[in-house]
Design an enzyme around this catalytic site. Structure first.
Site, PDB file in Angstrom:
ATOM      1  N   ARG A 178       3.143  -2.224   0.292  1.00  0.00           N
ATOM      2  CA  ARG A 178       3.431  -2.337  -1.140  1.00  0.00           C
ATOM      3  C   ARG A 178       4.803  -1.764  -1.463  1.00  0.00           C
ATOM      4  O   ARG A 178       5.409  -2.116  -2.457  1.00  0.00           O
ATOM      5  CB  ARG A 178       2.383  -1.551  -1.955  1.00  0.00           C
ATOM      6  CG  ARG A 178       1.016  -2.160  -1.988  1.00  0.00           C
ATOM      7  CD  ARG A 178       0.003  -1.172  -2.551  1.00  0.00           C
ATOM      8  NE  ARG A 178       0.255  -0.739  -3.925  1.00  0.00           N
ATOM      9  CZ  ARG A 178      -0.153  -1.386  -5.007  1.00  0.00           C
ATOM     10  NH1 ARG A 178      -0.826  -2.502  -4.885  1.00  0.00           N
ATOM     11  NH2 ARG A 178       0.096  -0.910  -6.213  1.00  0.00           N
TER      12      ARG A 178
ATOM     13  N   ARG B  86      14.735  -0.363   1.639  1.00  0.00           N
ATOM     14  CA  ARG B  86      15.997  -1.080   1.417  1.00  0.00           C
ATOM     15  C   ARG B  86      17.175  -0.316   1.991  1.00  0.00           C
ATOM     16  O   ARG B  86      17.249   0.900   1.846  1.00  0.00           O
ATOM     17  CB  ARG B  86      16.259  -1.234  -0.083  1.00  0.00           C
ATOM     18  CG  ARG B  86      15.191  -1.947  -0.835  1.00  0.00           C
ATOM     19  CD  ARG B  86      15.715  -2.341  -2.200  1.00  0.00           C
ATOM     20  NE  ARG B  86      14.614  -2.857  -3.014  1.00  0.00           N
ATOM     21  CZ  ARG B  86      14.027  -2.171  -3.980  1.00  0.00           C
ATOM     22  NH1 ARG B  86      14.448  -0.956  -4.291  1.00  0.00           N
ATOM     23  NH2 ARG B  86      13.043  -2.714  -4.646  1.00  0.00           N
TER      24      ARG B  86
ATOM     25  N   ARG C 168     -11.869   5.180  -4.542  1.00  0.00           N
ATOM     26  CA  ARG C 168     -11.243   6.456  -4.848  1.00  0.00           C
ATOM     27  C   ARG C 168     -11.265   6.619  -6.362  1.00  0.00           C
ATOM     28  O   ARG C 168     -11.041   5.666  -7.114  1.00  0.00           O
ATOM     29  CB  ARG C 168      -9.785   6.498  -4.357  1.00  0.00           C
ATOM     30  CG  ARG C 168      -9.657   6.438  -2.867  1.00  0.00           C
ATOM     31  CD  ARG C 168     -10.270   7.614  -2.160  1.00  0.00           C
ATOM     32  NE  ARG C 168      -9.496   8.841  -2.347  1.00  0.00           N
ATOM     33  CZ  ARG C 168      -9.922  10.039  -1.963  1.00  0.00           C
ATOM     34  NH1 ARG C 168     -11.114  10.185  -1.394  1.00  0.00           N
ATOM     35  NH2 ARG C 168      -9.161  11.105  -2.148  1.00  0.00           N
TER      36      ARG C 168
ATOM     37  N   ARG D  84       0.484  13.219  -8.053  1.00  0.00           N
ATOM     38  CA  ARG D  84       1.715  13.017  -8.818  1.00  0.00           C
ATOM     39  C   ARG D  84       1.562  13.551 -10.229  1.00  0.00           C
ATOM     40  O   ARG D  84       0.453  13.810 -10.693  1.00  0.00           O
ATOM     41  CB  ARG D  84       2.108  11.538  -8.835  1.00  0.00           C
ATOM     42  CG  ARG D  84       1.083  10.604  -9.417  1.00  0.00           C
ATOM     43  CD  ARG D  84       1.521   9.132  -9.240  1.00  0.00           C
ATOM     44  NE  ARG D  84       0.418   8.248  -9.558  1.00  0.00           N
ATOM     45  CZ  ARG D  84       0.344   6.961  -9.198  1.00  0.00           C
ATOM     46  NH1 ARG D  84       1.313   6.396  -8.521  1.00  0.00           N
ATOM     47  NH2 ARG D  84      -0.696   6.229  -9.528  1.00  0.00           N
TER      48      ARG D  84
ATOM     49  N   GLU E  52      -2.378  14.120 -11.552  1.00  0.00           N
ATOM     50  CA  GLU E  52      -3.421  13.254 -10.985  1.00  0.00           C
ATOM     51  C   GLU E  52      -4.004  13.871  -9.722  1.00  0.00           C
ATOM     52  O   GLU E  52      -3.274  14.190  -8.794  1.00  0.00           O
ATOM     53  CB  GLU E  52      -2.839  11.875 -10.625  1.00  0.00           C
ATOM     54  CG  GLU E  52      -2.399  11.094 -11.827  1.00  0.00           C
ATOM     55  CD  GLU E  52      -1.970   9.671 -11.496  1.00  0.00           C
ATOM     56  OE1 GLU E  52      -2.272   9.186 -10.381  1.00  0.00           O
ATOM     57  OE2 GLU E  52      -1.315   9.068 -12.358  1.00  0.00           O
TER      58      GLU E  52
ATOM     59  N   TYR F 237      -7.413  -4.402  -4.380  1.00  0.00           N
ATOM     60  CA  TYR F 237      -6.356  -3.521  -4.898  1.00  0.00           C
ATOM     61  C   TYR F 237      -5.346  -4.391  -5.660  1.00  0.00           C
ATOM     62  O   TYR F 237      -4.218  -4.574  -5.259  1.00  0.00           O
ATOM     63  CB  TYR F 237      -5.698  -2.820  -3.697  1.00  0.00           C
ATOM     64  CG  TYR F 237      -4.765  -1.667  -3.997  1.00  0.00           C
ATOM     65  CD1 TYR F 237      -4.454  -1.269  -5.285  1.00  0.00           C
ATOM     66  CD2 TYR F 237      -4.186  -0.959  -2.945  1.00  0.00           C
ATOM     67  CE1 TYR F 237      -3.594  -0.209  -5.517  1.00  0.00           C
ATOM     68  CE2 TYR F 237      -3.327   0.095  -3.157  1.00  0.00           C
ATOM     69  CZ  TYR F 237      -3.033   0.469  -4.447  1.00  0.00           C
ATOM     70  OH  TYR F 237      -2.172   1.514  -4.656  1.00  0.00           O
TER      71      TYR F 237
ATOM     72  N   ASP G 132      -2.797  -5.582  -8.562  1.00  0.00           N
ATOM     73  CA  ASP G 132      -1.899  -5.144  -9.625  1.00  0.00           C
ATOM     74  C   ASP G 132      -2.211  -5.979 -10.866  1.00  0.00           C
ATOM     75  O   ASP G 132      -2.876  -7.004 -10.776  1.00  0.00           O
ATOM     76  CB  ASP G 132      -0.442  -5.367  -9.203  1.00  0.00           C
ATOM     77  CG  ASP G 132      -0.002  -4.365  -8.145  1.00  0.00           C
ATOM     78  OD1 ASP G 132      -0.549  -3.249  -8.118  1.00  0.00           O
ATOM     79  OD2 ASP G 132       0.890  -4.709  -7.350  1.00  0.00           O
TER      80      ASP G 132
HETATM   81  N1  UDP Z   1       2.996   6.193  -0.866  1.00  0.00           N
HETATM   82  C1  UDP Z   1       3.495   7.266  -0.162  1.00  0.00           C
HETATM   83  N2  UDP Z   1       4.348   8.129  -0.773  1.00  0.00           N
HETATM   84  C2  UDP Z   1       4.734   7.969  -2.057  1.00  0.00           C
HETATM   85  C3  UDP Z   1       4.245   6.856  -2.778  1.00  0.00           C
HETATM   86  C4  UDP Z   1       3.365   5.990  -2.155  1.00  0.00           C
HETATM   87  O1  UDP Z   1       3.152   7.451   0.984  1.00  0.00           O
HETATM   88  O2  UDP Z   1       5.508   8.802  -2.556  1.00  0.00           O
HETATM   89  C5  UDP Z   1       2.049   5.292  -0.179  1.00  0.00           C
HETATM   90  C6  UDP Z   1       0.605   5.742  -0.347  1.00  0.00           C
HETATM   91  O3  UDP Z   1      -0.086   5.425   0.833  1.00  0.00           O
HETATM   92  C7  UDP Z   1       0.120   4.883  -1.477  1.00  0.00           C
HETATM   93  C8  UDP Z   1       0.848   3.583  -1.210  1.00  0.00           C
HETATM   94  O4  UDP Z   1       2.107   3.981  -0.712  1.00  0.00           O
HETATM   95  O5  UDP Z   1      -1.269   4.736  -1.486  1.00  0.00           O
HETATM   96  C9  UDP Z   1       1.002   2.668  -2.402  1.00  0.00           C
HETATM   97  O6  UDP Z   1       1.641   3.367  -3.439  1.00  0.00           O
HETATM   98  P1  UDP Z   1       1.724   2.817  -4.914  1.00  0.00           P
HETATM   99  O7  UDP Z   1       2.725   3.624  -5.626  1.00  0.00           O
HETATM  100  O8  UDP Z   1       1.883   1.354  -4.863  1.00  0.00           O
HETATM  101  O9  UDP Z   1       0.257   3.167  -5.453  1.00  0.00           O
HETATM  102  P2  UDP Z   1      -0.354   3.116  -6.935  1.00  0.00           P
HETATM  103  O10 UDP Z   1       0.777   3.263  -7.895  1.00  0.00           O
HETATM  104  O11 UDP Z   1      -1.099   1.816  -7.006  1.00  0.00           O
HETATM  105  O12 UDP Z   1      -1.260   4.291  -6.949  1.00  0.00           O
END
Ligand code: UDP
Length: 372
Positions: free
Chosen positions: A171, A175, A248, A279, A305, A353, A355
């Protein structure tokens, strides 16, 4: 029957299904067990700030059809997601880009960054990544995996990275440019006025009954309509008869602070293992710190969270799409196919999962087939 469709759940899937059905002249009733509409995209105004009560939602899509559809119901601002990772007080730019690589290794050019990643990948000896850990290392190398992925992912999913599917990490873009826009999306933003208002617009003129739990009184509700659109957890619909799917859950600790700026960004990810939250969201930055008249807001609202394993009674947020749960879901899907008058949809109904844009795409495809 009084209604053609009973829609269970007033989130994005349910609201859009109802809208499309009503537009086609169908009689529709929407119910939701919560006292409010909008499912997990629900926002509530606190101190002039639209607070994302069930987790931050940033709309993004490459799908023009979806964008044209949703912008009928809300105008979107120009918010661009660009989270910051905090690893023991060291700050890194996300997603993984040249700012991240420069801070991590001091490299200056894309070639140097690429070399570092390749070298670490070689040393780890990964050719075909089989799980999230191997996928992450082969994308960005071991240093970034250790500091920015491992701890966060283990907190988020409650499982070690080598037991998680590789697709979760795909996801995130990687870059070799100085572009810290989290998404590779043509269209992105936050609905002006909040997501609740957007869903209210979708449901305009449609009968909605709140605080009504379908699973508590199926007989009554099934007697109301020819067909059901069910957007709750698929395993709950079948009374968990094949076993429980794993989800989860997230607990939000919300705080109003008497200061204008707490962290200077909408999202800061705590990527170490020791910090108990994954976060912190500072909601005002989704709207550039201003109210609807453009005035700067004196206070701020933050949400920490905490991720946890779902247990009965909790809110399910993320399906755990690993092999075991995938197989169990497949069995539930077979049962669902036999329920001729029930449509299962959305993140919980399809155990995906998704979006937001994928939900909209899915419901529009479904309504195109279903409603003639
Ligand atoms: N992830 C990570 N570090 C970060 C942000 C995301 O390792 O700082 C990984 C983590 O495994 C997470 C996945 O990337 O479950 C997808 O993150 P995303 O931000 O897409 O998750 P969401 O916003 O849906 O919770």
């Amino acid at each position: 029957m009084k209604y053609d469709y009973l829609v269970v759940g007033a989130g994005l899937y349910g609201a859009i299904f109802a809208r499309e059905a009503v537009n086609k002249g169908k009689r529709v009733l929407v119910i939701d067990k919560r006292p409010q509409i909008a499912g997990n995209v629900y926002t509530e105004k606190i101190e002039g700030i639209h607070v994302h009560k069930y987790g931050a939602h940033i709309f993004h899509t490459n799908n023009k059809k979806v964008w044209d559809y949703i912008t009928q119901y809300a105008e979107f601002n120009r918010f661009t997601n660009s989270p910051v990772a905090n690893y023991h007080g060291e700050l890194y730019s996300l997603p993984f880009n040249m700012y991240t690589f420069n801070k991590m290794w001091g490299v200056v050019t894309p070639e140097e960054a690429k070399e570092r990643i390749e070298k670490q990948k070689r040393e780890a000896g990964i050719t075909e990544p089989k799980n999230l850990e191997e996928q992450a290392i082969s994308l960005v190398g071991t240093d970034i995996y250790e500091k920015l992925i491992k701890g966060y992912t283990q907190k988020q999913w409650g499982r070690p990275c080598d037991q998680l599917p590789a697709f979760i990490i795909k996801r995130l873009p990687v870059r070799l440019t100085f572009d810290n826009n989290y998404f590779n999306a043509l269209y992105q933003g936050i609905p002006i006025g909040g997501y609740t208002k957007m869903v209210e617009n979708i449901l305009d003129g449609i009968e909605v009954r709140l605080s009504e739990d379908f699973l508590e009184d199926r007989e009554k509700f099934c007697g109301l309509a020819d067909k059901i659109v069910y957007t709750g957890p698929i395993d709950a619909y079948f009374n968990y008869r094949l076993g429980t799917l794993e989800y989860r859950s997230v607990r939000f600790e919300n705080e109003v602070l008497d200061k204008p700026n707490f962290q200077g960004n909408a999202a800061v990810n705590y990527t170490d293992t020791e910090t108990p939250w994954t976060r912190i969201i500072e909601h005002k930055w989704f709207e550039f710190g201003r109210d609807s008249e453009g005035n700067e807001l004196p206070k701020t609202v933050i949400s920490r969270e905490y991720s946890s394993e779902w247990k009965p009674g909790d809110e399910p947020y993320y399906p755990v799409n690993d092999e075991k749960n995938g197989a169990l879901y497949e069995s539930y899907r077979e049962l669902a196919e036999k329920e001729k008058n029930v449509i299962f949809g959305g993140r919980l109904g399809e155990y995906k999962y998704y979006d937001m844009d994928q939900v909209i795409d899915a419901v529009l495809s479904r309504t195109e087939k279903e409603l003639v």
